[in-house]
Every structure is written in C-alpha cells, then in structure tokens.
Motif scaffolding. Structure first.
Motif, mmCIF file in Angstrom:
data_model
loop_
_atom_site.group_PDB
_atom_site.id
_atom_site.type_symbol
_atom_site.label_atom_id
_atom_site.label_comp_id
_atom_site.label_asym_id
_atom_site.label_seq_id
_atom_site.Cartn_x
_atom_site.Cartn_y
_atom_site.Cartn_z
ATOM 1 N N ARG A 68 34.404 60.170 22.269
ATOM 2 C CA ARG A 68 33.860 58.839 22.507
ATOM 3 C C ARG A 68 34.982 57.822 22.349
ATOM 4 O O ARG A 68 35.899 58.005 21.562
ATOM 5 C CB ARG A 68 32.715 58.530 21.548
ATOM 6 N N ALA B 235 34.630 61.383 29.039
ATOM 7 C CA ALA B 235 33.416 61.713 28.294
ATOM 8 C C ALA B 235 33.255 63.216 28.165
ATOM 9 O O ALA B 235 33.404 63.951 29.141
ATOM 10 C CB ALA B 235 32.194 61.119 28.984
ATOM 11 N N THR C 7 25.583 52.250 19.226
ATOM 12 C CA THR C 7 26.840 52.158 19.961
ATOM 13 C C THR C 7 26.597 51.325 21.225
ATOM 14 O O THR C 7 25.475 50.904 21.502
ATOM 15 C CB THR C 7 27.356 53.554 20.344
#
Length: 314
Positions: A204, A199, A155
């Motif tokens: 996400r 968060a 990611t």
C-alpha cells in the motif's frame, strides 16, 4: 491567551539551539525558519491516522490525485482531498457545493494537519464558487486537526489521474472551457510525471513513477524510522534489499516523520509488472521487522551505509 508550544509530536526541534537545522525540513537554521516566530512544529503531522501514508504521498510526490475525505461525522457537502488545486490554493468550493482541499499549497504552518482542518472548516461555511488561496495564521490555544475530524481508522480511496482534467468539470450546457482555462490546464499537464499505484497483497502507498530519465518505485512506509532502518539493514546484509536482481535500491527520503524507500526500475516494464516483486519484498520486510535480535556487525555496517542514502524533504 494560551501559550503555544515550540514543538509537538517530535523531539529535538531546535528550540534549545537556534543554530540547528529546522525540523520542518526546509534546510534553513531553526532561528531563520520556524524559530523566528510563534509557530508550532509537528514533524509527523498525520500520526494516528490510518491514512497517514496516503497523505504523505499526496503531499510530497503524487502529481495529480484525488480521494473522498473520510470524515468522522457526515456533512451536507461532498468533501474531496486533492494533491494540488489551481493556483496551489488551500481549498475551493465548486458551484455545486463540493468542497475540494489541496495538499500541495502555497504556504504552510508548522502543522499540516491543523492547516487542512482549518481549510476544511472554512470551506464548509464558504459560498459555492469561493476559493481559499492560503491558510491564515493559527488561532490561539490548541487547534483543530485532521485527527479530530477524520475517521482515524479509514485509509484513502485514492484515484491517480494522468492529468488535471478534473480541475474543470464538464459544463452542464456542453460549452467549451474558456481559452485561459485551457491554457492553464495545458501548462499544468505538461509537468505531470506518469505515475501509477503498485497494488498487491501487503503493498500500500507504493507508486511507480517515470521521471523521464528513469523509473522509480516510491513506497511510503508506516513504521518508525529506527525500526525500518534496522529491517532494511538486515535485508541489505543478506543481499535481499532489491526488488529483483535487475533493480537498484536508490535510497530513501524522510517526509513528515516517515521514510519513503526508493528503487530504480527498468523503464521498459509497466507499473503492473512490479506488483509481484513488491509483494515478495513486503513479505521479506515483514519478517525483518519482526526480528528482535541485535544487529550483527555486517548489519550495522549496512545500516550506516543506508543512512548515507537518506535525505529529508520535510
């Protein structure tokens, strides 16, 4: 010369009916848009990448953000991905050799993944101080894409900035930026919407955005559209779709093959205050996604109602 395919990665691109809307999301008819040329259309260009949701967020609604690009093979230069560069350039090479690629560009082909890979290839060979205003026409045959050059399981380590100060690194000699540079930064900074990541566990690619009139939570989801629509409909039928009783589910927009649900929020609450409600919603959504029974009549009605709150950006 290899013959290009009209569509890849998506069904129903309009090649069989030039009067249909172009699947790139421009709002134009296929014949007047990508159907007018020899372009490839990929409606989900970042599919197969763990960073897919991050890339969609950077392309569509994050105003100022950067992230190291997780390449599959190391290169001599530092490579950074950015939302937008000065002049909406496709790439630039800083005087120290750092490569910076722009997601929000002046022009694009039908395959954003190939555009970015091409800009990267140019930048790795370019001299320091160079800039690539636009990505040129595609090459014949199968192009190199991000999926070919990135660590597909990585990611992005995103940093969301409050302005575009990172455009101009501090001069080594301590001098002040030129007046025209300062003016350019001031113009760019004036249109930045306050944006912060939300968060939490199970959360996400969710971002709090203050548009001035109201605040929103925009959450890029990785699921297929049909699966996510069904899960959201189940939650709506149970009155579990809002983050809290005071919030309102505003709808969703489609971007590059993914859905981005949006909620209206209380502007008086800080972005961090939405972490817990978002985490609780993520658990409800995961349970709804795991359900396999057919939708009930109430859930089908909810799905149809939610479909009317969706728009396509790309």
């Amino acid at each position: 010369m290899a013959k290009k395919t009209r569509a890849r990665g998506a069904a129903g691109t309009g090649g069989d009916n030039p009067r249909r809307p172009c699947p790139c999301g421009s709002g134009k008819r296929y014949k007047a848009c990508h159907g007018a040329g020899d372009d490839v259309i990929v409606t989900r260009p970042f599919s197969g990448l763990a960073a897919e949701c991050d890339l969609v967020a950077m392309r569509e609604f994050l105003p100022s953000a950067t992230a190291p690009l997780p390449l599959a093979s190391p290169v001599e230069r530092t490579v950074t991905l950015a939302t937008v560069l000065p002049g909406a350039s496709a790439a630039l090479v800083r005087p120290d050799g750092e490569v910076v690629l722009g997601m929000q560009v002046q022009t694009r082909s039908g395959d954003l993944s190939a555009d970015l890979a091409k800009a990267l290839a140019w930048a790795l060979e370019a001299e320091p101080g160079s800039a690539l205003p636009v990505v040129g026409p595609g090459l014949a045959g199968e192009p190199t894409r991000l999926q070919d050059v990135l660590d597909t399981g990585a990611t992005l380590d995103l940093t969301v900035h409050g302005d575009f100060g990172w455009w101009v690194p501090p001069p080594a000699d301590g001098s002040e930026p030129a007046a025209d540079v300062v003016a350019t930064l001031e113009r760019a900074n004036s249109v930045v919407l306050p944006t912060e990541p939300v968060a939490a566990d199970g959360v996400r690619s969710a971002y709090w955005v203050d548009t001035g009139a109201k605040a929103h939570l925009r959450w890029v989801r990785p699921e297929s559209e049909d699966a996510l629509q069904a899960a959201l409909a189940r939650l709506q039928a149970r009155d579990e779709l809002n983050l809290t009783p005071e919030t309102r589910y505003a709808g969703a927009f489609r971007a590059h093959g993914l859905l981005v649900p949006v909620w209206d929020l209380d502007r008086e609450q800080h972005a961090k205050e939405w972490a817990e409600p978002a985490a609780a919603f993520a658990k409800r959504l995961d349970k709804a996604l795991a359900e396999t029974s057919p939708l009930t009549d109430a859930e089908r009605r909810a799905r149809d109602a939610l479909a009317g709150k969706q728009v396509t950006l790309r």
